[in-house]
Design an enzyme around this catalytic site. Structure first.
Site, PDB file in Angstrom:
ATOM      1  N   ASP A   1       0.712  -1.244   0.032  1.00  0.00           N
ATOM      2  CA  ASP A   1       0.060   0.116  -0.097  1.00  0.00           C
ATOM      3  C   ASP A   1       0.778   1.364  -0.038  1.00  0.00           C
ATOM      4  O   ASP A   1       0.545   2.309  -0.869  1.00  0.00           O
ATOM      5  CB  ASP A   1      -1.014  -0.023   1.340  1.00  0.00           C
TER       6      ASP A   1
ATOM      7  N   ASP B   1       7.076   3.981   3.105  1.00  0.00           N
ATOM      8  CA  ASP B   1       7.306   5.020   4.367  1.00  0.00           C
ATOM      9  C   ASP B   1       8.804   4.450   4.587  1.00  0.00           C
ATOM     10  O   ASP B   1       9.578   5.620   3.980  1.00  0.00           O
ATOM     11  CB  ASP B   1       6.472   4.663   5.529  1.00  0.00           C
TER      12      ASP B   1
ATOM     13  N   LYS C   1       5.566   8.020   0.528  1.00  0.00           N
ATOM     14  CA  LYS C   1       5.763   9.405   1.122  1.00  0.00           C
ATOM     15  C   LYS C   1       7.101   9.946   1.005  1.00  0.00           C
ATOM     16  O   LYS C   1       8.137   9.658   0.754  1.00  0.00           O
ATOM     17  CB  LYS C   1       5.776   9.077   2.855  1.00  0.00           C
TER      18      LYS C   1
ATOM     19  N   PHE D   1       0.615  10.999   7.976  1.00  0.00           N
ATOM     20  CA  PHE D   1      -0.392   9.464   8.376  1.00  0.00           C
ATOM     21  C   PHE D   1      -1.698   9.620   7.527  1.00  0.00           C
ATOM     22  O   PHE D   1      -2.543  10.595   7.638  1.00  0.00           O
ATOM     23  CB  PHE D   1      -0.452   9.304   9.989  1.00  0.00           C
TER      24      PHE D   1
ATOM     25  N   ASP E   1      -5.083   1.884   7.217  1.00  0.00           N
ATOM     26  CA  ASP E   1      -5.942   1.870   8.625  1.00  0.00           C
ATOM     27  C   ASP E   1      -5.065   2.641   9.322  1.00  0.00           C
ATOM     28  O   ASP E   1      -4.146   2.934   9.411  1.00  0.00           O
ATOM     29  CB  ASP E   1      -5.852   0.429   8.961  1.00  0.00           C
TER      30      ASP E   1
ATOM     31  N   ARG F   1     -10.252   1.454   6.528  1.00  0.00           N
ATOM     32  CA  ARG F   1      -9.841   0.916   5.268  1.00  0.00           C
ATOM     33  C   ARG F   1     -10.919   1.056   4.082  1.00  0.00           C
ATOM     34  O   ARG F   1     -10.320   0.976   3.027  1.00  0.00           O
ATOM     35  CB  ARG F   1      -9.547  -0.495   5.633  1.00  0.00           C
TER      36      ARG F   1
END
Ligand code: IMP
Ligand code: MG
Length: 192
Positions: free
Chosen positions: A113, A116, A144, A165, A172, A178
């Site tokens: 997904d 980071d 990110k 975030f 989630d 989600r």
């Protein structure tokens, strides 16, 4: 749930449009790199490895845009347990790992997904590479805009987003949100 949203970063329409072009690019590249479109090719199936659970909605929408013969072997990894909003170090669960031990002759597309810190993808990539696939391509929905993510080697990124975030479209907070159809940030009171 709608009251908890601070800001929408990506709308469902923006995601859908980007997935159309991304799927075309992935299809062309993978066909060229692997000969997957050749019916006489002995290994003409693309093995898609989604990292659960955050990638489920992205994968569901992406695979339906890939006109390739595919199989799906999910893998589990978790680094943000519960209400954590900063990476806690990765633990890879092997329980739902359907990926075969031997990947010789296989072409893998690993999908997560969000990129980071990169520790999840680094760990999962190493695990897949150990099993010896013929080719391995990596793809994330979001990256990110922070040094660790931007310098991480990856084949496909659907969107670069600010270092915040985010939830929705599979991502989630404490296993919730989600099902939001877009990518959003949450109001600070919601995320302690
Ligand atoms: P990394 O290992 O630090 O690159 O983090 C990747 C994993 O952490 C992703 O697969 C997500 O499950 C989770 N994650 C990272 N950033 C976020 C976020 O902003 N929202 C929700 N989950 C996130
Ligand atoms: Mg994840």
């Amino acid at each position: 749930m709608q009251d908890d949203i601070e800001r929408t970063l990506l709308s469902p329409d923006e995601i859908a449009q980007r997935l159309d072009t991304l799927a075309d690019q992935i299809t062309r590249d993978i066909e060229a790199a692997t000969g997957l479109s050749d019916p006489d090719h002995p290994h003409n199936t693309l093995t898609i490895v989604p990292i659960m659970t955050g990638s489920i909605i992205f994968v569901a929408d992406l695979v339906r845009r890939l006109p390739l013969r595919t199989r799906i072997y999910p893998m589990s990894a978790s680094s943000y347990p519960g209400t954590a909003t900063a990476s806690q170090g990765v633990t890879l669960s092997r329980v739902d790992d359907r990926v075969p031990e031997e990947l010789g002759g296989q072409h893998i597309l690993l999908i997560d997904d969000i990129l980071d810190s990169g520790s999840t993808l680094r760990k999962v990539t190493a695990e897949i590479e150990r099993r010896g696939p013929d080719t391995l391509h990596t793809c994330v929905l979001l990256r990110k805009q922070r040094d660790q993510a931007m310098s991480f080697p990856i084949d496909y990124v659907a969107f670069d987003i600010p270092d915040a975030f985010v939830v929705g479209y599979g991502l989630d907070y404490d296993d919730q949100y989600r099902n939001l159809p877009g990518i959003v940030t949450l109001r600070p009171e919601v995320v302690q």
